[in-house]
Structure formats: structure tokens, C-alpha cells
Design an enzyme around this catalytic site. Structure first.
Site, short mmCIF file in Angstrom:
data_model
loop_
_atom_site.label_atom_id
_atom_site.label_comp_id
_atom_site.label_asym_id
_atom_site.label_seq_id
_atom_site.Cartn_x
_atom_site.Cartn_y
_atom_site.Cartn_z
N LYS A 279 45.09 47.70 43.12
CA LYS A 279 44.46 47.08 41.95
C LYS A 279 43.06 47.66 41.78
CE LYS A 279 44.81 42.33 40.30
NZ LYS A 279 44.65 40.94 40.76
C1 E4P Z 1 45.35 38.57 38.34
O1 E4P Z 1 45.82 39.52 38.92
C2 E4P Z 1 44.23 37.76 38.80
O2 E4P Z 1 44.29 37.69 40.19
C3 E4P Z 1 44.26 36.34 38.30
O3 E4P Z 1 45.35 36.12 37.42
C4 E4P Z 1 42.96 35.82 37.83
O4 E4P Z 1 43.13 34.49 37.42
P1 E4P Z 1 41.92 33.47 37.28
O5 E4P Z 1 41.24 33.72 35.98
O6 E4P Z 1 42.59 32.11 37.30
O7 E4P Z 1 41.02 33.68 38.46
#
Ligand code: E4P
Length: 218
Positions: A83
């Protein structure tokens, strides 16, 4: 549509993987911090629980260091998906890792033009964050609609739309209606998908009537 779970808690992943309906996992540095465990150990363990992609995020901010971290993460297991944040350095690293046949999830996407850049850089997944846009009074789901529309103009783009920052089942419903490829859901949202009071009430009624017959199927 593929369902990923957005967590670094191994016990929750085990429980959801047992349903046979889990297609992958996403983590981020905040979720790893919340787990209280060493990142490399946790990612390796999660990769053994699911066959699909497990997103593990780099924490470096320059392309060279991102590449080094990305290769280290990719070495952990064949289903690691690196990522990378949606920055110029992240896009540079994305292009290179993709050339090395490493899966990449480009994260922190908040506009359709950012999503187009990620696709040009060869990202396997683009992660638009719907909940965080809703949180600041913008329409997160409109972003998904825009990205799906833009990508549909260029069928040669292979990047999958991974709806992230999902807060509730209605987000998932709208994302599915738009044809998004994947949604990553917090465990509590994923578990809610099956719930309906009329299902519970109906089942209770069927079981009560069945008991009165005194029969048994086996
Ligand atoms: C996605 O890969 C992220 O880890 C995640 O969906 C972020 O979500 P949040 O806005 O609830 O932290």
C-alpha cells in the site's frame, strides 16, 4: 464484488475467513498500531489466513525508501499487496513495484484525477476513502461514481476500485450499485450485512412451528 476486511486484528480475520466470503484484508499504520503487535509478524500471520490480497502500507515518504519497504513487505508472502500513498513519490514507487510484478494498492485517494494517475502508474487497486469525505461534508459516494465513470472510458486500465473508509452497510449498497470492484469493511460493518430483524423473526417463527410437528430431518 469482492469483500475485504479492514483490520489488523487476527482473531477477527480468522472469524470472518471461516465464512468463506472474505476475499482479502487491508491494514494501515493506524490499524497496526491499534493491534499493538509488530507489523511484519502480523502481516505474515494474516497472509496465512486468507488467499486473497493483504494490503500492508509503507511508512517511508520518498520513492527509494518506499521501494525498499515495499520489497521487504512483498517478501513476506506471495499475497502481500503493497500500500502506497497517493503522492508523486508513491506513484513513482507504484510504477516500479508493478513492473516487478508486486501488487500495489494506492491509498488516500480523494479525487477522480488522483485515481486516474494511480491507474496510469499501474496500481492493482485504488482506494478512495468515502467516509472521510462524508466526515468533512462532501459526498464520498459521488467520488466512487466519478472514478467508475472515468475508468469505464478507458477499458485498457486494469486498476480495481477498492471502496475504503466504509462506515455503514448503505455505503456498501451504493458502491455495489455503482459496480465498484471491491469494498473494504471494518469487521463490525461486515458482520452487520447479514442482519435484518425480519430474518430473525421469520426464523424464530419457522422453528417454533417446526417444533410443534415433533419431526426431525435426520
Ligand atoms: C483502507 O484501506 C483504510 O485502511 C481504511 O478504510 C480507512 O478507514 P477510516 O477512514 O475509517 O480510517
Amino acid at each position: 464484488m469482492k469483500f475485504f476486511v479492514d483490520t489488523a486484528e487476527v482473531s477477527e480475520i480468522e472469524e470472518l475467513a471461516a465464512t468463506g466470503l472474505l476475499d482479502g484484508v487491508t491494514t494501515n499504520p493506524s490499524l497496526i498500531a491499534k493491534s499493538g503487535r509488530p507489523m511484519l509478524e502480523v502481516v505474515r500471520e494474516i497472509c496465512g489466513l486468507v488467499d486473497g490480497p493483504v494490503s500492508a502500507e509503507v511508512t517511508a515518504t520518498d520513492a527509494e525508501a518506499m521501494l525498499a519497504e515495499g520489497r521487504r513487505l512483498a517478501d513476506l508472502a506471495p499475497n502481500v499487496c503493497v500500500k502506497l500513498p497517493l503522492t508523486w513519490d508513491g506513484l513513482k514507487a507504484c510504477r516500479q513495484l508493478t513492473r516487478e510484478n508486486i501488487q500495489v494498492n494506492v491509498t488516500l485517494c480523494f479525487s477522480a484525477v488522483q485515481a486516474l494517475l494511480a491507474a496510469k502508474a499501474g496500481a492493482t487497486f485504488i482506494s478512495p476513502f468515502v467516509g472521510r469525505l462524508d466526515d468533512i461534508g462532501q459526498d464520498g459516494m459521488q467520488l466512487i461514481a466519478d472514478i467508475c465513470e472515468v475508468y469505464a472510458q478507458y477499458p485498457m486500465l486494469e486498476t480495481e476500485v477498492l471502496v475504503a473508509s466504509v462506515r455503514h452497510p448503505v455505503h456498501l449498497l451504493h458502491a455495489a450499485k455503482l459496480g465498484a470492484d471491491v469494498a473494504t469493511l471494518p469487521p463490525q460493518v461486515l458482520k452487520k450485512l447479514v442482519e435484518h430483524p425480519l430474518t430473525d423473526k421469520g426464523l424464530a417463527g419457522f422453528l417454533a412451528d417446526w417444533k410443534k410437528t415433533g419431526q426431525s430431518i435426520l
